[in-house]
Design an enzyme around this catalytic site. Structure first.
Site, mmCIF file in Angstrom:
data_model
loop_
_atom_site.group_PDB
_atom_site.id
_atom_site.type_symbol
_atom_site.label_atom_id
_atom_site.label_comp_id
_atom_site.label_asym_id
_atom_site.label_seq_id
_atom_site.Cartn_x
_atom_site.Cartn_y
_atom_site.Cartn_z
ATOM 1 N N ILE A 1 0.621 -1.325 0.018
ATOM 2 C CA ILE A 1 -0.019 -0.046 -0.081
ATOM 3 C C ILE A 1 1.150 1.295 -0.170
ATOM 4 O O ILE A 1 0.565 2.176 -0.308
ATOM 5 C CB ILE A 1 -0.939 0.028 1.238
ATOM 6 C CG1 ILE A 1 -1.911 -1.208 1.126
ATOM 7 C CG2 ILE A 1 -1.880 1.315 1.269
ATOM 8 C CD1 ILE A 1 -2.600 -1.241 2.741
ATOM 9 N N GLY A 2 1.761 1.251 0.677
ATOM 10 C CA GLY A 2 2.652 2.330 0.868
ATOM 11 C C GLY A 2 4.222 2.102 1.427
ATOM 12 O O GLY A 2 4.008 1.088 2.383
ATOM 13 N N GLY B 1 6.619 3.617 4.341
ATOM 14 C CA GLY B 1 7.063 4.637 5.133
ATOM 15 C C GLY B 1 8.548 4.788 5.159
ATOM 16 O O GLY B 1 9.182 4.006 4.460
ATOM 17 N N PHE C 1 9.897 3.788 7.905
ATOM 18 C CA PHE C 1 10.283 2.750 8.718
ATOM 19 C C PHE C 1 9.870 1.261 8.228
ATOM 20 O O PHE C 1 10.819 0.186 8.473
ATOM 21 C CB PHE C 1 9.605 2.927 10.240
ATOM 22 C CG PHE C 1 8.361 2.555 9.961
ATOM 23 C CD1 PHE C 1 7.804 1.232 10.279
ATOM 24 C CD2 PHE C 1 7.433 3.678 9.810
ATOM 25 C CE1 PHE C 1 6.436 0.915 10.061
ATOM 26 C CE2 PHE C 1 6.217 3.332 9.665
ATOM 27 C CZ PHE C 1 5.637 2.061 9.761
ATOM 28 N N VAL D 1 3.879 -1.003 4.405
ATOM 29 C CA VAL D 1 2.672 -1.482 4.822
ATOM 30 C C VAL D 1 1.789 -2.213 3.675
ATOM 31 O O VAL D 1 1.954 -1.683 2.286
ATOM 32 C CB VAL D 1 1.429 -0.142 5.158
ATOM 33 C CG1 VAL D 1 0.333 -0.591 5.514
ATOM 34 C CG2 VAL D 1 2.053 0.672 6.004
ATOM 35 N N ASP E 1 2.468 11.954 16.368
ATOM 36 C CA ASP E 1 2.731 12.014 14.944
ATOM 37 C C ASP E 1 1.160 12.217 14.295
ATOM 38 O O ASP E 1 0.738 11.549 13.280
ATOM 39 C CB ASP E 1 3.358 10.822 14.322
ATOM 40 C CG ASP E 1 3.937 11.255 12.705
ATOM 41 O OD1 ASP E 1 4.159 12.102 12.578
ATOM 42 O OD2 ASP E 1 3.944 9.979 12.100
ATOM 43 N N LYS F 1 -1.437 13.652 12.097
ATOM 44 C CA LYS F 1 -1.090 14.423 10.819
ATOM 45 C C LYS F 1 -2.160 14.033 9.760
ATOM 46 O O LYS F 1 -2.705 12.671 10.181
ATOM 47 C CB LYS F 1 0.344 14.342 10.168
ATOM 48 C CG LYS F 1 0.692 13.103 9.896
ATOM 49 C CD LYS F 1 2.134 12.917 9.348
ATOM 50 C CE LYS F 1 2.438 11.562 9.168
ATOM 51 N NZ LYS F 1 3.771 11.278 8.516
ATOM 52 N N ASP G 1 -1.532 5.005 13.495
ATOM 53 C CA ASP G 1 -0.045 5.380 13.542
ATOM 54 C C ASP G 1 0.260 6.088 14.924
ATOM 55 O O ASP G 1 1.410 6.499 15.283
ATOM 56 C CB ASP G 1 0.479 6.520 12.625
ATOM 57 C CG ASP G 1 1.468 5.516 11.875
ATOM 58 O OD1 ASP G 1 1.909 4.555 12.168
ATOM 59 O OD2 ASP G 1 2.154 6.452 11.008
HETATM 60 P P1 ATP Z 1 5.542 8.257 7.489
HETATM 61 O O1 ATP Z 1 6.533 7.144 7.317
HETATM 62 O O2 ATP Z 1 6.100 9.923 7.173
HETATM 63 O O3 ATP Z 1 4.603 8.463 8.459
HETATM 64 P P2 ATP Z 1 3.169 7.452 5.883
HETATM 65 O O4 ATP Z 1 2.234 8.018 6.861
HETATM 66 O O5 ATP Z 1 2.859 7.486 4.485
HETATM 67 O O6 ATP Z 1 4.742 8.157 5.851
HETATM 68 P P3 ATP Z 1 2.949 4.736 6.763
HETATM 69 O O7 ATP Z 1 2.294 4.941 8.054
HETATM 70 O O8 ATP Z 1 4.274 3.702 6.660
HETATM 71 O O9 ATP Z 1 3.744 5.763 6.039
HETATM 72 O O10 ATP Z 1 1.833 4.282 5.627
HETATM 73 C C1 ATP Z 1 2.144 3.838 4.336
HETATM 74 C C2 ATP Z 1 0.898 3.663 3.678
HETATM 75 O O11 ATP Z 1 0.168 2.772 3.988
HETATM 76 C C3 ATP Z 1 0.132 5.278 3.505
HETATM 77 O O12 ATP Z 1 -0.453 5.303 2.245
HETATM 78 C C4 ATP Z 1 -0.972 4.741 4.691
HETATM 79 O O13 ATP Z 1 -2.027 5.784 4.038
HETATM 80 C C5 ATP Z 1 -1.344 3.390 4.263
HETATM 81 N N1 ATP Z 1 -1.882 2.999 5.580
HETATM 82 C C6 ATP Z 1 -1.158 2.720 6.863
HETATM 83 N N2 ATP Z 1 -2.076 2.063 7.694
HETATM 84 C C7 ATP Z 1 -3.089 1.610 7.147
HETATM 85 C C8 ATP Z 1 -4.149 0.900 7.340
HETATM 86 N N3 ATP Z 1 -4.435 0.516 8.453
HETATM 87 N N4 ATP Z 1 -5.325 0.692 6.421
HETATM 88 C C9 ATP Z 1 -4.903 1.163 5.094
HETATM 89 N N5 ATP Z 1 -3.959 1.933 4.781
HETATM 90 C C10 ATP Z 1 -2.861 2.152 5.584
#
Ligand code: ATP
Length: 323
Positions: free
Chosen positions: A41-42, A44, A46, A49, A157, A159, A174
């Site tokens: 999905i993405g 981050g 660390f 996901v 965090d 946001k 998060d």
């Molecule tokens: P950062 O590392 O700066 O916090 P981020 O918030 O984009 O960046 P992640 O929290 O790792 O990074 O999330 C990565 C991606 O996964 C994001 O697009 C986020 O919206 C998605 N995501 C995280 N948790 C969930 C969830 N429970 N359900 C669906 N999508 C999710």
């Protein structure tokens, strides 16, 4: 008489209790083999996901474990943060389902959020939120955050990227994982020289900005009040459709916020009451920021446009702002 003697030494070593508690976390252990991982999905800072499956649709945050071993945040910190996470049950918070705790496989499993983040709505799709809708969203954020704070958990965090909107329902993600997810992996090449990832700065309260040092975010003085400051920025994004200090370089933002200069609201189309909330959340002094229960009641008292209001229910917002 029923007292159990732990040892002959008579020592009261508190440090052993967290270790014992972590035993009871076994019930939240998910064997890695039981997880099915589908697409990413993405990614981050660390970890990554994945959309996954474990007794239904889930989101799996797989931590970049090689990074963990290179850095000073130990497995205990991960376990501690997972222990915090599992204590949360609230309508507006993402559902924690369990974690894989055996290195090198460290993962956090939560319910899969449907819908999009507020970040996507506001900054990518440029969806407009009416003031009424912004109030409803802000109320739900305040409810979820008020719950976290009542349990002694600081988000650290908050946001718009960490707030989902599912059919009008706010789901915050998060929370409480900041040390694990941001600190050991965060200060890398993706940020600037201070290790500041893009889009992070405008959520940081003055006391955090003033404490910024290269590669030392571990010791930032996060508090409930710094969460409230971050909420103020989310409130601004909802109302204005952009970040505060838009287009300004990090040094300029750091200098202004550190000195107590706020984003001007002169061009903002909103009532005094709405701007007052923003200014209170962004108060330079942390003690002057409201808490989430107070914010919630202030938001509930905001007059709604074109909604009939009974004359027997007057609004005294200016008064509550004095307190
Ligand atoms: P950062 O590392 O700066 O916090 P981020 O918030 O984009 O960046 P992640 O929290 O790792 O990074 O999330 C990565 C991606 O996964 C994001 O697009 C986020 O919206 C998605 N995501 C995280 N948790 C969930 C969830 N429970 N359900 C669906 N999508 C999710």
């Amino acid at each position: 008489s029923g007292r159990v003697s732990l040892s002959g030494s008579g020592s009261t070593d508190d440090s052993r209790w967290p270790r014992q508690n972590s035993l009871s976390m076994k019930e939240w252990d998910i064997p890695y083999d039981e997880l099915k991982l589908f697409e990413v999905i993405g990614t981050g800072r660390f970890g990554t996901v994945y959309r996954g499956s474990w007794h239904g649709a889930v989101a799996v945050k797989l931590l970049h474990v090689n990074a963990l071993s290179d850095h000073s945040v130990p497995l205990d910190t991960f376990k501690h943060e997972v222990a915090t996470f599992r204590k949360t049950r609230h309508e507006n918070l993402v559902l924690f389902m369990g974690a894989c705790m055996k290195p090198p496989r460290l993962a956090i499993v939560t319910s899969l959020c449907k819908g999009m983040t507020l970040f996507t709505h506001i900054h990518l799709r440029k969806d407009k939120f009416t003031n009424n809708k912004s109030v409803i969203v802000a109320q739900q954020i305040s409810q979820g955050m008020g719950y976290l704070h009542a349990r002694g958990i600081i988000h650290k965090d908050l946001k718009t990227k960490n707030i989902f909107l599912e059919n009008g329902k706010v789901v915050i993600t998060d929370f409480g994982l900041f040390s694990v997810t941001k600190l050991c992996f965060g200060n890398n090449a993706r940020g600037d020289s201070l290790g500041i990832p893009p889009g992070w700065l405008c959520y940081l309260a003055p006391e955090l900005v003033r404490a910024l040092r290269p590669h030392a975010s571990l010791h930032l003085p996060f508090s409930k009040a710094t969460d409230v400051y971050a909420f103020g920025t989310v409130w601004y994004e909802l109302l204005c459709g952009e970040y505060p200090f838009k287009g300004q370089p990090p040094e300029a933002i750091i200098w202004q916020v550190g000195k107590g200069v706020k984003q001007s609201l002169a061009n903002m189309q909103a009532s005094r009451d709405i701007k007052d909330i923003l200014m209170l959340c962004w108060s330079y002094r942390s003690l002057e920021r409201p808490d989430f229960p107070h914010l919630l009641s202030t938001l509930e008292k905001l007059p709604r446009k074109r909604l009939a209001r009974s004359p027997s229910h007057p609004v005294h917002l200016s008064r509550s702002a004095d307190s």
